[in-house]
Design a protein around this motif. Structure first.
Motif, PDB file in Angstrom:
ATOM      1  N   LEU A   1     -10.765  -9.121   2.481  1.00  0.00           N
ATOM      2  CA  LEU A   1      -9.346  -9.133   2.130  1.00  0.00           C
ATOM      3  C   LEU A   1      -8.745 -10.520   2.375  1.00  0.00           C
ATOM      4  O   LEU A   1      -8.983 -11.147   3.409  1.00  0.00           O
ATOM      5  N   THR A   2      -7.952 -10.990   1.416  1.00  0.00           N
ATOM      6  CA  THR A   2      -7.248 -12.257   1.570  1.00  0.00           C
ATOM      7  C   THR A   2      -5.825 -11.983   2.045  1.00  0.00           C
ATOM      8  O   THR A   2      -5.307 -10.872   1.913  1.00  0.00           O
ATOM      9  N   ASP A   3      -5.181 -13.023   2.606  1.00  0.00           N
ATOM     10  CA  ASP A   3      -3.798 -12.873   3.069  1.00  0.00           C
ATOM     11  C   ASP A   3      -2.888 -12.445   1.926  1.00  0.00           C
ATOM     12  O   ASP A   3      -1.956 -11.660   2.119  1.00  0.00           O
ATOM     13  N   LYS A   4      -3.160 -12.960   0.718  1.00  0.00           N
ATOM     14  CA  LYS A   4      -2.329 -12.618  -0.426  1.00  0.00           C
ATOM     15  C   LYS A   4      -2.396 -11.128  -0.732  1.00  0.00           C
ATOM     16  O   LYS A   4      -1.376 -10.467  -0.952  1.00  0.00           O
ATOM     17  N   VAL A   5      -3.606 -10.576  -0.736  1.00  0.00           N
ATOM     18  CA  VAL A   5      -3.777  -9.147  -1.039  1.00  0.00           C
ATOM     19  C   VAL A   5      -3.153  -8.300   0.065  1.00  0.00           C
ATOM     20  O   VAL A   5      -2.480  -7.300  -0.198  1.00  0.00           O
ATOM     21  N   ILE A   6      -3.355  -8.715   1.328  1.00  0.00           N
ATOM     22  CA  ILE A   6      -2.792  -7.965   2.462  1.00  0.00           C
ATOM     23  C   ILE A   6      -1.275  -7.968   2.385  1.00  0.00           C
ATOM     24  O   ILE A   6      -0.620  -6.926   2.511  1.00  0.00           O
ATOM     25  N   ASP A   7      -0.682  -9.166   2.162  1.00  0.00           N
ATOM     26  CA  ASP A   7       0.782  -9.277   2.104  1.00  0.00           C
ATOM     27  C   ASP A   7       1.341  -8.468   0.945  1.00  0.00           C
ATOM     28  O   ASP A   7       2.404  -7.835   1.056  1.00  0.00           O
ATOM     29  N   LYS A   8       0.626  -8.472  -0.183  1.00  0.00           N
ATOM     30  CA  LYS A   8       1.098  -7.714  -1.339  1.00  0.00           C
ATOM     31  C   LYS A   8       1.070  -6.220  -1.045  1.00  0.00           C
ATOM     32  O   LYS A   8       2.008  -5.488  -1.387  1.00  0.00           O
ATOM     33  N   THR A   9       0.001  -5.751  -0.405  1.00  0.00           N
ATOM     34  CA  THR A   9      -0.097  -4.322  -0.064  1.00  0.00           C
ATOM     35  C   THR A   9       0.985  -3.935   0.926  1.00  0.00           C
ATOM     36  O   THR A   9       1.650  -2.897   0.766  1.00  0.00           O
TER      37      THR A   9
END
Length: 803
Positions: free
Chosen positions: A777-785
């Motif tokens: 998981l990337t920070d972008k995907v985590i933040d989006k979720t």
């Protein structure tokens, strides 16, 4: 696979909601797993308006703050502002009270009415980074606009929104791996027309940069096409293209690469752009290189070739692993001024082998290894060239090279009307059959009264047999339109062994024993007085014994509760007060003219969790102790999530009612002391009664454990302030819906109700565990979720996110 609803509407006229489109696609075989709203700016700038600074004066109690009044259209707000560039007469952007801002960095926050150094402030004058539309925080945004005060800021900034479909694409539907492919299915379902983007504007400007192309392995590369575009300027893509890519979870790179990605997701045709000045001898050779040849890919990794993968080379070295991944040497960069644009059809077998050998799964390899459209390369090449000229400038400086020595023929399939009706299970009108096939771009020729010949274009790699044609007819005709007969049957290729109820019961008994429970077996005969005095059992439903041994054993039991309480009473009277029991037993009652029998699992907890010890004080059994056991039982049976509802009906003081598929399957709770006194039990009893027959029917067998993922799990915490009546189950349902397949579990690590928050509210501290089983998981995907979760909590349960 992600599909933009807005982009679909460019191919086909749609007057349907996103939910209706999703339902149509799912019914036709393209299962839509979710609909995700997309906004080009998080939050869509809701609650943010254009205002005008009427007055601006220094703050009496702070040197760096200003007192302003701002007209937001019919209302003037006092706002304290800390920006150095605020001034009277400016048109500015105002976040009103209650608005949630999603800044470029950090977490979102909600605007509240406040007092700042003794002065009231109602709203906020915003900078770029506070709105999430840029990185600038040097001062507030000052607008040059004639739009009236109070106009939503989304209008000024042209904020776009979209719905994105998440389609679980099956391996056979390679044709649907694009917006065009999905639009083709909708065309057939709606029996309407499809509009392809025009390529009539394509024209060769000159032939000043011709390339030579040689294909040494035609069997692995049946078609190879390309052209050169010169005098281009590589830079950022226009806003519309960046928004398109972002809604598909793709990161914009530069205008050339972005256009190739656009074509891939739009038409399903992968393209690759080479920096023409880095291609030795202006020559492209499609061939295989020797085993163990080193090759550096775009990710700066050196890979040893297997000798079996197809390579795109120039006169001196390899440039690209064909259809899979580009090389570092000839990649497009900011200094690129000329490109050679490749558009090809590669054999699925060679791409699949190369992808597996190198462990590389890319958007291009995903499509090539399943089979692309051999008739698409030239159209896609022209479409891309037109876009490159529009966006990056330049001119087309070569004729189209198209090496296609042995064109791939259409499939010819003979189809019998008799077989269509037999396999569908219903006689479908011949004219409707031909109409469906026509809208699927399958020609019907040589028709007779018995059947016809179907001509299928090669992009439908999965349709080359009679059964495939019939499947196509059925999925568009509609499975739901085929009525089930009284004596329907199904043929199957493999046997599916029936679930062994005894084995499942034995394994659950082992599980319960592992939790410290003792199994009991009680008498099916019980006292009539329980039905008469309990208040929840109807004496009319009692199955009465004709030749009673005694009045105490005069009826068959309607519940396992009283027989279990009698066992508890027997043990408690002998100074055994800490008890954990379970029983698989049958209950009986009258049903019309006959009788009904149901097998039930009962679970009892009473007394203390553990014997007294100097190490820690004793603790009494509680509802969570029982709930956790029931939860593990349901998990072991591999059952889906159950609906839960609080109830206060007898025989409980309070309980959770569990439902599955609108059917009540059990209750868990604290037994009312009126009930326990009937069995002479004088301590608290926690009891669960589960419908074993129905749970066994819905179970998919014992839960199978998989290998632990090599990709790490990530934890994120949130604190929610919610209304007191909202249950954790309601929160969990919202989270599961919004979190999607990345959300693995949710935990509660703190609950607060007190004088620090409204008395009608409570605060939950929640932990969310995210994991992707296929990628880190990337920070972008985590933040989006997490952003999606927060927005869902705010919208669906009116939660306040505590920052």
């Amino acid at each position: 696979m992600k599909i933009s609803i807005n982009r679909l509407k460019e191919f086909i006229q749609l007057n349907h909601t996103s939910e209706e489109i999703a339902d149509m696609l799912t019914q036709s075989g393209l299962e839509v797993e979710g609909i995700e709203p997309f906004e080009s700016v998080p939050g869509g700038l809701k609650g943010i308006v254009i205002g005008e600074v009427i007055t601006c004066e220094p703050h009496p109690n702070a040197d760096k703050l200003s007192l302003t009044t701002v007209d937001i259209g019919g209302e003037v707000l006092p706002i304290v502002c800390g920006a150095p560039n605020v001034a009277q007469g400016q048109k500015v952007v105002i976040a009103t009270v209650g608005t949630t801002l999603y800044p470029s960095k950090g977490e979102g926050f909600t605007i509240k009415k406040a007092k700042i150094r003794g002065e009231v402030s109602i709203g906020m004058i915003c900078a770029e980074d506070e709105l999430g539309i840029g990185e600038n925080h040097a001062g507030i945004i000052v607008l040059d606009t004639d739009l009236p005060n109070g106009t939503p800021a989304a209008e000024y900034f042209n904020i776009s929104s979209d719905d994105v479909l998440e389609i679980g694409l099956t391996p056979n539907r390679a044709d649907a791996a694009s917006h065009l492919g999905v639009a083709r299915d909708l065309k057939a379902i709606l029996k309407t027309d499809l509009t392809m983007p025009s390529v009539e504007a394509f024209a060769v400007d000159n032939n000043s940069r011709p390339f030579q192309v040689e294909v040494e392995v035609a069997s692995d590369c049946p078609r190879y096409a390309g052209l050169t575009v010169s005098n281009i300027k590589v830079g950022p893509s226009p806003d519309w293209l960046q928004k398109y890519l972002k809604c598909l979870d793709l990161e914009p790179i530069n205008n050339i690469v972005d256009i190739t990605n656009f074509i891939l997701h739009d038409l399903g045709q992968p393209l690759h752009a080479f920096d023409a000045d880095k291609v030795s001898g202006d020559s492209i050779i499609v061939k295989k290189l020797d085993k163990d040849t080193p090759f550096i890919t775009l990710d700066d990794k050196e890979r040893k070739l297997s000798g079996e993968e197809l390579m795109i080379c120039d006169e001196s070295s390899g440039l690209c692993i064909a259809g899979i991944f580009g090389g570092k040497g000839a990649g497009v960069s900011e200094s690129t001024t000329s490109i050679f644009l490749e558009s090809a059809y590669f054999s699925p077998d060679v791409i699949r082998k190369g992808s597996q050998h190198h462990g590389l799964k890319t958007d291009a390899s995903f499509r090539f290894e399943r089979g692309t459209d051999p008739n698409m390369p030239i159209y896609a090449l022209k479409r891309a060239a037109i876009l490159i000229k529009e966006i990056a400038g330049g001119e087309i400086t070569s004729e189209i090279i198209d090496i296609y020595p042995h064109p791939i023929a259409d499939f010819e399939v003979h189809v019998s009307y008799k077989n269509i009706h037999r396999l569908i299970g219903k006689e479908v009108d011949n004219e409707e059959i031909k109409s469906i096939l026509e809208h699927l771009e399958i020609k019907v020729v040589d028709e007779t009264e018995h059947g016809f010949k179907a001509i299928v274009k090669p992009y439908r790699v999965d349709v080359n047999r009679e059964a495939d044609i019939i499947e196509e007819i059925l999925r568009i005709y509609g499975f739901d339109r085929v009525e089930l007969t009284e004596h329907y049957k199904a043929d199957y290729l493999a046997e599916h062994p029936a679930k062994d109820g005894n084995k499942l019961q034995y394994r659950l008994s082992e599980l319960m024993a592992g939790f410290g429970f003792h199994e009991m077996i009680t008498n099916s005969l019980t006292k009539p007085i329980y039905g008469e005095k309990s208040g929840f059992l109807d004496p009319v439903d009692n199955v009465v014994i004709l030749n009673k041994l005694s009045e105490d054993l005069g009826v068959m039991r309607q519940s396992l509760l009283f027989s279990g309480l009698e066992v508890l009473s027997h043990n408690i009277n002998r100074r055994q007060k800490d008890l954990r029991f379970f029983e698989f037993g049958t209950v009986y009652k009258k049903s019309g003219e006959g009788y009904q029998e149901d097998k039930v699992l009962s679970i009892f907890l009473t007394g203390d969790k553990a014997a007294e010890s100097w190490l820690e004080p004793s603790k009494s059994m509680s509802f969570p102790d029982l709930f956790s056991v029931v939860e593990r039982v349901l998990e072991k049976l591999n059952l889906p999530d159950l609906e839960m509802e609080i109830t206060h009906e007898l025989p409980f003081d309070y309980a959770l009612q569990l439902s599955l598929g609108n059917k009540m399957v059990g209750k868990i709770g604290l037994v009312n002391d009126k009930i326990t006194r009937l069995a002479e039990v004088k301590q608290e009893v926690f009891y669960a009664e589960l419908n074993w027959d129905y749970l066994l029917k819905r179970s998919t067998g014992l839960k199978q454990y998989a290998e632990i993922s090599k990709f790490p799990e990530v934890r994120r915490d949130l604190s929610l302030v919610i209304d007191r009546e909202i249950t954790f189950d309601a929160i969990r349902k919202v989270a599961v819906k919004a979190g999607g397949k990345l959300l693995k579990r949710i935990g509660v690590f703190d609950v607060y109700q007190g004088d620090k928050i409204d008395k009608e509210k409570k605060a939950y501290a929640l932990s969310f565990y995210l994991q992707d089983l296929e990628n880190t998981l990337t920070d972008k995907v985590i933040d989006k979720t997490m952003g999606r979760l927060m927005q869902s909590f705010e919208n669906e349960i009116n939660a306040l996110i505590r920052k």
